[in-house]
Design an enzyme around this catalytic site. Structure first.
Site, PDB file in Angstrom:
ATOM      1  N   GLY A 138      56.547 -68.129 -28.408  1.00  0.00           N
ATOM      2  CA  GLY A 138      56.038 -68.704 -27.083  1.00  0.00           C
ATOM      3  C   GLY A 138      54.895 -69.810 -27.214  1.00  0.00           C
TER       4      GLY A 138
ATOM      5  CD  GLU B 228      60.343 -62.128 -32.568  1.00  0.00           C
ATOM      6  OE1 GLU B 228      61.104 -61.462 -32.877  1.00  0.00           O
ATOM      7  OE2 GLU B 228      60.429 -62.229 -31.000  1.00  0.00           O
ATOM      8  N   PRO B 229      57.843 -67.860 -33.636  1.00  0.00           N
ATOM      9  CG  PRO B 229      56.836 -69.224 -35.081  1.00  0.00           C
ATOM     10  CD  PRO B 229      57.178 -67.790 -34.991  1.00  0.00           C
ATOM     11  N   GLY B 230      59.551 -70.454 -32.079  1.00  0.00           N
ATOM     12  CA  GLY B 230      60.864 -71.073 -32.113  1.00  0.00           C
ATOM     13  C   GLY B 230      60.451 -72.487 -31.854  1.00  0.00           C
ATOM     14  NE  ARG B 231      58.907 -73.804 -25.948  1.00  0.00           N
ATOM     15  CZ  ARG B 231      59.862 -73.860 -25.057  1.00  0.00           C
ATOM     16  NH1 ARG B 231      60.224 -75.167 -24.415  1.00  0.00           N
ATOM     17  NH2 ARG B 231      60.373 -72.892 -24.617  1.00  0.00           N
TER      18      ARG B 231
ATOM     19  CE1 TYR C 246      65.137 -71.957 -27.111  1.00  0.00           C
ATOM     20  CE2 TYR C 246      62.892 -73.052 -27.253  1.00  0.00           C
ATOM     21  CZ  TYR C 246      63.820 -72.066 -27.466  1.00  0.00           C
ATOM     22  OH  TYR C 246      63.199 -70.885 -27.879  1.00  0.00           O
TER      23      TYR C 246
ATOM     24  CB  CYS D 159      80.055 -86.569 -12.590  1.00  0.00           C
ATOM     25  SG  CYS D 159      80.599 -87.924 -13.399  1.00  0.00           S
ATOM     26  CD  GLU D 160      76.459 -81.591 -11.503  1.00  0.00           C
ATOM     27  OE1 GLU D 160      75.747 -81.127 -10.662  1.00  0.00           O
ATOM     28  OE2 GLU D 160      77.726 -81.109 -11.700  1.00  0.00           O
TER      29      GLU D 160
END
Ligand SMILES: *Cc1c(COP(=O)(O)O)cnc(C)c1O
Length: 437
Positions: free
Chosen positions: A251, A293-296, A393, A364-365
């Site tokens: 995080g 647990e670093p991801g980003r 991500y 198309c949003e």
């Protein structure tokens, strides 16, 4: 110099183009087509090393596990393996990718709040280093698989410590409302403790907590360590339990825009090592291994996305839109939770800002907007837009909405570019379609 580019770890070359890892982004866009994810591998390595080396300097035993959900591909996991990290996986697909990248099984940790029998069986078959147990159903599944296969396994228990990070502050939530883990306060964790420790084939190594994402302070981790230790000390007193591992999750925040002021990764590590040593000392227990647990924090700022500008729409007195050849299919975060990004026109990176445009995706949003009110030089069709900090991500949340093929991924290191994920073809898009006539 473009002031937006200054907020990000990239340079502008003599042609006035944005550079990444010694390669010209305009050249890369031409060579590989857009949209395109590009990573500077030296930044990936620096990010890995910032965590690993700080633990080493402090003489603390630790495992830094890259949370592969942030960006998983064979090449990415090869780099993470080369840097000596461990790895978190949350599904058979992520585990399969790790095995493809020849990640040592003993360094793989299996996560998930609803691991299936098949997932657990695959993890046990391959002798992964640890399963992070989330709920009672899972304990039953693991027990029956261990009996059947006559194997043993290391586990951590995921708990909800009753802290929630609200990015810049922490709230204590008495009655923790989360789909993840065992409640630390209401007796659930104690029941799980008894089930896990009575099992001969389960080696219960310690506790795990993950308090949130995009966190810019160390206090939340200190608070979590306090609460986890309190419980461990209880088990120590009541049952003589000695934990080998304390996992404080991931995080760690990164810079998406100039409003984000991330801490140096070493600052988190220093605080964690100090609080864990303090707590162990205070409770008269040996200092456990610290796992994080670093991801980003590993993948995020190392990656950018390149797009080609297409149409423009001017609404006088309201807003000017430009549209690019990707959008929520390659970066879901703005549509999913209003995430903010910055970008520059890669081919005009040194030109002064003249205009403000909002960057729309091609899906198309109406919600398919990548950036609102981005300052840019005069924009024209065929300009290349680089969006920063898309390394985490982005690719991992990509979809095929509107039947757009998934973008490719290029790694650059020391000026050398290498395609590591092919752009999907239209054949790929219909690959699993079966005829009905
Ligand atoms: C998502 C997640 C991480 C990684 O979070 P980042 O914000 O990417 O660092 C780590 N651990 C667990 C259990 C997670 O669910």
């Amino acid at each position: 110099m473009n002031t937006i580019a200054e907020n990000h770890p990239f340079t502008i070359n003599e042609q006035g183009h944005l550079d990444i890892g010694g390669a010209d982004t305009v050249y890369l866009a031409k060579k590989y087509g857009t949209p395109l994810y590009v990573y500077d591998v030296s930044i990936l390595r620096d990010n890995c090393r910032a965590f690993v080396q700080t633990f080493k300097e402090l003489g603390a035993s630790a495992q830094v596990a890259y949370a592969s959900k942030a960006f998983s591909s064979t090449a990415m996991l090869q780099v993470v393996r080369q840097e000596g990290l461990s790895l978190d996986v949350v599904s058979q697909g992520e585990l399969y990718t790790a095995l493809q990248a020849e990640f040592p099984a003993e360094k793989i940790h299996m996560h998930g709040n609803n691991k299936s029998r098949e997932e657990l069986e695959m993890a046990i078959d391959h002798n992964v280093g640890c399963i992070v147990v989330d709920n009672f159903h899972e304990i039953e599944l693991i027990s029956s698989l261990l009996e059947k296969q006559n194997k043993e396994i290391n586990v951590l228990m995921r708990v909800t410590p009753g802290i929630e990070s609200k990015t810049h502050q922490y709230i204590m939530t008495g009655n923790e409302d989360s789909k993840f883990g065992f409640n630390l306060q209401n007796g659930q964790a104690d029941r799980a403790f008894l089930e896990l420790t009575k099992h001969e084939k389960i080696h219960f190594k310690g506790l795990h907590s993950h308090i949130g994402s995009q966190i810019f302070e160390t206090d939340g981790f200190t608070l979590a360590a306090d609460l986890l230790f309190k419980k461990l000390a209880e088990w120590n007193t009541d049952y003589g339990y000695i934990p080998e591992v304390l996992n404080l999750g991931g995080g760690f925040g990164i810079r998406y825009t100039k409003d984000d002021q991330p801490l140096a990764y070493a600052a988190y590590v220093k605080e964690m090592v100090s609080v864990v040593r303090e707590q162990a000392n205070h409770h008269n227990m040996p200092v456990p291994e610290i796992w994080i647990e670093p991801g980003r924090a590993i993948a995020g700022n190392a990656g950018i996305t390149l797009y080609t500008v297409g149409s423009k729409k001017e609404i006088p007195g309201v807003r000017n839109y430009i549209s690019v050849d990707g959008g929520m299919t390659d970066n879901l975060r703005p549509a999913l939770y209003s995430a903010r990004y910055e970008g520059v026109l890669a081919n005009k990176a040194s030109q002064p800002v003249k205009d403000k445009v909002s960057v729309a995706g091609k899906c198309c949003e109406s919600g398919d907007m990548l950036i609102w009110d981005l300052p840019v030089p005069e924009v024209a069709s065929e300009d290349i837009l680089a969006v920063f900090s898309t390394g985490a991500y982005g690719y991992s949340m990509a979809s095929h909405y509107n039947r757009l093929p998934n973008a490719g991924v290029v790694f650059v290191e020391n000026g050398i570019d290498k395609l590591v994920v092919r752009r999907e073809s239209f054949e790929d898009v219909v690959r699993n379609d079966l005829s009905y006539e």
